[in-house]
Design a protein around this motif. Structure first.
Motif, PDB file in Angstrom:
ATOM      1  N   VAL A  37       0.848  -1.195   0.000  1.00 55.08           N
ATOM      2  CA  VAL A  37       0.000   0.000   0.000  1.00 55.08           C
ATOM      3  C   VAL A  37       0.883   1.245   0.000  1.00 55.08           C
ATOM      4  O   VAL A  37       1.726   1.419   0.893  1.00 55.08           O
ATOM      5  CB  VAL A  37      -0.939   0.013   1.221  1.00 55.08           C
ATOM      6  N   VAL A  38       0.724   2.091  -1.011  1.00 53.43           N
ATOM      7  CA  VAL A  38       1.512   3.321  -1.096  1.00 53.43           C
ATOM      8  C   VAL A  38       1.021   4.289  -0.036  1.00 53.43           C
ATOM      9  O   VAL A  38      -0.180   4.587   0.037  1.00 53.43           O
ATOM     10  CB  VAL A  38       1.383   3.951  -2.495  1.00 53.43           C
ATOM     11  N   PRO A  39       1.891   4.784   0.833  1.00 52.51           N
ATOM     12  CA  PRO A  39       1.463   5.689   1.907  1.00 52.51           C
ATOM     13  C   PRO A  39       1.018   7.037   1.361  1.00 52.51           C
ATOM     14  O   PRO A  39       1.325   7.403   0.226  1.00 52.51           O
ATOM     15  CB  PRO A  39       2.717   5.820   2.780  1.00 52.51           C
ATOM     16  N   ALA A  40       0.326   7.759   2.174  1.00 51.16           N
ATOM     17  CA  ALA A  40      -0.134   9.095   1.790  1.00 51.16           C
ATOM     18  C   ALA A  40       1.053  10.038   1.635  1.00 51.16           C
ATOM     19  O   ALA A  40       2.095   9.871   2.274  1.00 51.16           O
ATOM     20  CB  ALA A  40      -1.099   9.635   2.836  1.00 51.16           C
ATOM     21  N   LYS A  41       0.882  11.043   0.797  1.00 46.13           N
ATOM     22  CA  LYS A  41       1.972  11.979   0.537  1.00 46.13           C
ATOM     23  C   LYS A  41       2.296  12.832   1.751  1.00 46.13           C
ATOM     24  O   LYS A  41       3.367  13.444   1.816  1.00 46.13           O
ATOM     25  CB  LYS A  41       1.624  12.881  -0.643  1.00 46.13           C
ATOM     26  N   THR A  42       1.404  12.870   2.710  1.00 41.17           N
ATOM     27  CA  THR A  42       1.665  13.663   3.913  1.00 41.17           C
ATOM     28  C   THR A  42       2.522  12.913   4.920  1.00 41.17           C
ATOM     29  O   THR A  42       2.974  13.510   5.904  1.00 41.17           O
ATOM     30  CB  THR A  42       0.340  14.064   4.562  1.00 41.17           C
ATOM     31  N   HIS A  50       7.223  -1.633  -3.326  1.00 40.24           N
ATOM     32  CA  HIS A  50       6.737  -1.289  -4.663  1.00 40.24           C
ATOM     33  C   HIS A  50       6.944  -2.488  -5.575  1.00 40.24           C
ATOM     34  O   HIS A  50       8.064  -2.991  -5.710  1.00 40.24           O
ATOM     35  CB  HIS A  50       7.488  -0.081  -5.218  1.00 40.24           C
ATOM     36  N   VAL A  51       5.884  -2.969  -6.202  1.00 38.58           N
ATOM     37  CA  VAL A  51       5.964  -4.113  -7.117  1.00 38.58           C
ATOM     38  C   VAL A  51       6.194  -3.575  -8.525  1.00 38.58           C
ATOM     39  O   VAL A  51       5.367  -2.836  -9.070  1.00 38.58           O
ATOM     40  CB  VAL A  51       4.674  -4.961  -7.070  1.00 38.58           C
ATOM     41  N   GLU A  99      10.650  -3.615  -4.619  1.00 41.53           N
ATOM     42  CA  GLU A  99      11.647  -2.723  -4.029  1.00 41.53           C
ATOM     43  C   GLU A  99      11.075  -2.196  -2.718  1.00 41.53           C
ATOM     44  O   GLU A  99      10.017  -1.560  -2.711  1.00 41.53           O
ATOM     45  CB  GLU A  99      11.968  -1.571  -4.971  1.00 41.53           C
ATOM     46  N   GLN A 100      11.760  -2.488  -1.620  1.00 39.08           N
ATOM     47  CA  GLN A 100      11.309  -1.967  -0.336  1.00 39.08           C
ATOM     48  C   GLN A 100      11.770  -0.521  -0.197  1.00 39.08           C
ATOM     49  O   GLN A 100      12.962  -0.226  -0.359  1.00 39.08           O
ATOM     50  CB  GLN A 100      11.849  -2.798   0.825  1.00 39.08           C
ATOM     51  N   ARG A 101      10.850   0.347   0.097  1.00 35.09           N
ATOM     52  CA  ARG A 101      11.143   1.764   0.280  1.00 35.09           C
ATOM     53  C   ARG A 101      10.861   2.111   1.729  1.00 35.09           C
ATOM     54  O   ARG A 101       9.716   2.094   2.173  1.00 35.09           O
ATOM     55  CB  ARG A 101      10.300   2.608  -0.678  1.00 35.09           C
TER      56      ARG A 101
END
Length: 842
Positions: A37-42, A50-51, A99-101
């Motif tokens: 799940v891509v986190p919120a920009k805040t 990221h797949v 890729e783990q961010r």
């Protein structure tokens, strides 16, 4: 388990089109990345996976790497039947490349992982390749047959012959110097070549290797007739402080006799212009003195005699024996992007990488389309009168600033291109000579030989075999080089001899290479490599400190009563051997003498430190070359400055690996060869062109297209992104690049569209100095893609929306745009086309 040769011949696996397809998979759809799940920009901190999609560049890179590994394992040719490199069609079913961010949202740490096989994840292609071999060879998918580090749980085979524990490699006692075996790491154990025919394997583009000299390879210029241009431009000796000469076809900065000044703001001045070297020459200046026989005849005039192409006859000594003749270099240059040529003294020319585009030119008025009709006609170029001819009008600043931007942007594209020249063969057999030169097909039964060249147009410069060039080595490259050097020490050690002390390289030092060979592999024609002897440049003060430490260690050793005299003598010899010795800067047969360094610096040969029985040379990818070395730009007082500038190296590894600085001091020290070659480097490993003419024309076509969009205001978001994404952590104003100056770093514009440059375009060759190339080609295609041209990297300065209730309104004329590739917001001024990441608010 299927035998490897049966798998290698199965065309449903290794397909003729170069793709490798897995017939089976152990992938578990329930074992994937834990959080996608891509986190919120805040969010200030992030931690997610990221797949990668199949269309993304990183996905393609890993599939290509796996293709090379599997082709090597199954002993296949590097290219498939269709002459394509081997590549996975896709990962096995239910495998996910991610890729783990993790970390700060603006600059997270990124780590690649391959999920799929139940119970573990792979961190690199080398970790997973054994598992993939098992998938291809075992129809039963019995994990007991898999030899990867996760599936294979059995004991490793011992090579010691007994159960006695062996000392772990790399461990040492306190105070004991590191051994070469420990420093060599995994490279220290020599391995046989993967090629059964004994030929040199195709190296990867980032590989650095140490190899023995091939005594059969003849030295260009010694037993092979060197081309006259190489003899003229290279085979001469320079004195300390004498400027290095420029060469035909090189790009330089030419100082104008009178700058072009903006009438509305005197701080905006075009004081120098990108220029192409067309013809070097020598100017003779005769200073007339007093005739001793006629004291009344006083001569005070100065007479100049020019010889652009050949030496003129000696002029008569008009002033008696006291007259003197001085020689100086002059050059016929063409102002790049214009129809003008001028004769310039050497003092007016500067290496292009050492110069900078003035910051004050950013907000210049570009005028309208009617002011620049030449920009929209591919066969026209501007007439500006930069040389200030008396019968022509003075140059107009508005017209000049656009032409300047046109030239600067074309140079930025040219910096990414290279072309090989002057191929040669060392064979006495006519058929082999034709094969070496690529004029005849290679015998399929006989392995193809390397193709050697005497020269290369590399970015903005002309390089010859024998030149000393700067290297752009990252810290990981230096570690690889150190491992290779120590592995060579171990391999050359006599049986029963003690393990030699390790060679430890300074990661912050400047390294240069004397080119002994430029060559390409016919099996991988786009892979160009260089070979030669590597030297380290070190300030004299630092060398003196090393020498003082060594002398202090010897004194402490002499005072040690626990050792006998013989042991003390032996250890003292080992300590002295560890101190590098400055090299004598003399030329080898067929090579010129090396350019002398400025006072206060020494040069140390890494090959001489090996002290091996067989002469060695280092081979690198052409991408490791930064450009020519100009020691005359250095000063005696630069030692402390080098140490100070090393501390200013960017903390971001990606920026430090290719830093295009806008600091005068860093640029000068780098081009002089005194600072790490990662600063102010060419990007010439990107795109190969057949001739220098094609390089010039392709660069001009790209520059004309991009600048035309700016003038018309028809540029789209992707065009502006290229200009602001050069360094997202800095504003374009800080980088000194803007649309008004045509943004010299818009080399990424070449990544947008393939360019077909018609080499019959009227006037283009004579305009830009391309007439120096006699070879003509009717149509040349210059293809540039994101995989070829080095694109800028780094995080976006901010991911906030363009406006909110807490922020003041934008200044008039500014509009927000969202980056398509990086997701952030930047701002564009609709009239000046200026771009920046910071919000321009009142």
């Amino acid at each position: 388990m299927l035998p490897p040769h049966e798998v290698a011949t199965d065309e449903t696996i290794f397909r003729p089109d170069g793709f490798i397809k897995f017939p089976r998979s152990d992938g578990d759809p329930d074992y994937g990345p834990p959080n996608t799940v891509v986190p919120a920009k805040t969010d200030v901190e992030v931690n997610y996976y990221h797949v990668f999609g199949r269309e993304e560049k990183r996905h393609d890179q890993w599939r290509t790497a796996f293709g090379e590994h599997l082709a090597t394992y199954f002993k296949l040719d590097p290219l498939s039947r269709s002459k394509a490199k081997w590549k996975l069609y896709d990962f096995p079913e239910h495998y996910y490349f991610t890729e783990q961010r993790k970390g700060p949202a603006l600059e997270p740490r990124t780590d690649p992982y391959l999920f799929g096989s139940q119970g573990h994840r792979f961190r690199s292609t080398k970790e997973a390749v054994e598992h993939f071999v098992w998938l291809l060879c075992d129809p039963d998918l019995n994990k007991a047959n898999c030899r990867c580090k996760y599936c294979h749980k059995g004991p490793r085979t011992s090579t010691g012959g007994d159960a006695t524990p062996k000392k772990t490699a790399g461990t040492k006692r306190k105070g004991e110097p590191m051994s070469a075996s420990s420093a060599a790491g995994k490279v220290g154990r020599p391995r046989k070549s993967q090629n059964g025919d004994g030929t040199e394997p195709v190296q990867s583009q980032t590989s650095i290797t140490i190899r023995g000299l091939d005594m059969k390879r003849l030295v260009p210029g010694l037993t092979i007739a060197s081309v006259p241009q190489r003899e003229q431009e290279l085979m001469h000796e320079l004195k300390r402080g004498e400027k290095e000469r420029f060469r035909v076809g090189e790009m330089v900065w030419c100082r104008l006799e009178q700058p072009v000044v903006d009438p509305t703001d005197s701080s905006r001045q075009i004081a120098q212009w990108p220029a192409v070297i067309v013809d070097p020459g020598v100017e003779f200046t005769i200073q007339l003195g007093y005739d001793p026989e006629d004291k009344k005849d006083v001569k005070t005039s100065i007479e100049a005699v020019s010889a652009p192409s050949q030496r003129a006859e000696s002029p008569p000594s008009l002033g008696g024996s006291s007259s003197s003749v001085q020689q100086s270099m002059v050059y016929q240059v063409a102002f790049f992007g214009t129809m003008e040529t001028v004769r310039a003294p050497e003092s007016a020319l500067t290496p292009y990488l050492a110069g900078l585009i003035p910051h004050e030119l950013i907000n210049s008025d570009l005028g309208a389309r009617e002011d620049h009709p030449w920009l929209f006609d591919e066969n026209e170029f501007p007439h500006l009168n930069l040389s200030r001819q008396p019968d022509l009008p003075e140059p107009n600043f508005t017209k000049a600033i656009v032409a300047f931007g046109f030239a600067a942007e074309a140079v930025a594209v040219l910096r990414n291109l290279y072309s090989l020249t002057d191929a040669y063969s060392a064979s006495d057999e006519p058929e082999q000579v034709l094969r070496d030169l690529g004029a005849a097909p290679t015998d399929e039964k006989k392995p193809a030989d390397m193709r050697y060249y005497q020269g290369i147009y590399f970015g903005l410069e002309r390089l010859w075999v024998g030149d000393v060039v700067r290297l752009r080595l990252s810290k990981s490259d230096i570690r690889k080089l150190q491992e290779q050097l120590n592995a060579t020490l171990v391999a050359d050690k006599l049986p029963g001899a003690p393990d030699p002390s390790a060679l430890i390289l300074d990661p912050d030092a400047s390294y240069v290479l004397q080119l002994a060979a430029i060559y390409s592999d016919p099996r991988a024609p786009k892979m160009v490599r260089v070979a030669g002897e590597i030297f380290q440049i070190m300030p004299q003060a630092k060398y003196n400190a090393l020498q003082a430490d060594m002398q202090a260690s010897i004194k402490r050793l002499e005072a040690d009563d626990s050792l006998d005299a013989a042991a003390r003598l032996e250890e003292a010899k080992q300590l002295e051997a560890r101190l590098p010795k400055p090299s004598i800067l003399t030329g080898k047969p067929g090579f010129p003498a090396m350019p002398p360094l400025p006072p206060g610096f020494v040069m140390i040969s890494l090959s001489e430190r090996l002290q091996t029985r067989i002469p060695r040379e280092t081979t690198l990818s052409i991408g490791h070359v930064a450009g020519r070395i100009y020691p005359s730009l250095g000063m005696h007082s630069d030692g402390p400055r080098v140490a100070e500038q090393i501390q200013q190296t960017p903390a971001d590894k990606r920026l430090a690996a290719d830093e295009d600085t806008q600091i005068d001091l860093r640029a000068r020290l780098s081009v002089a060869g005194l600072l790490s070659g990662c600063v102010k480097a060419m990007r010439g490993s990107s795109v190969h062109t057949w001739t220098r003419t094609a390089s010039f024309r392709g660069a001009l076509v790209i520059a004309r297209t991009k600048l035309g969009k700016v003038i018309l205001g028809e540029f789209d978001a992707s065009d502006v992104e290229d200009s602001v994404s050069v360094s997202p952590s800095k504003t374009p104003s800080k980088k000194g690049k803007a649309a008004a100056a045509a943004a010299a770093e818009l080399a990424a514009a070449a990544t947008e569209t393939p360019v077909q440059a018609d080499t019959a375009a009227a006037g283009a060759e004579a305009t830009n100095g391309a007439a120096t190339q006699s070879q003509q080609t009717p149509v040349t295609t210059v293809e540039t893609s994101p995989q070829d041209v080095a694109a800028a990297t780094g995080g976006v300065a901010g991911d906030a929306p363009p406006s909110s209730e807490d922020e003041p309104p934008l200044l008039p004329g500014w509009v927000p745009r969202q980056s398509k590739t990086m997701g952030g917001w930047y701002f564009v001024h609709t009239q000046t086309k200026q771009t920046q990441w910071e919000r321009p608010a009142a």
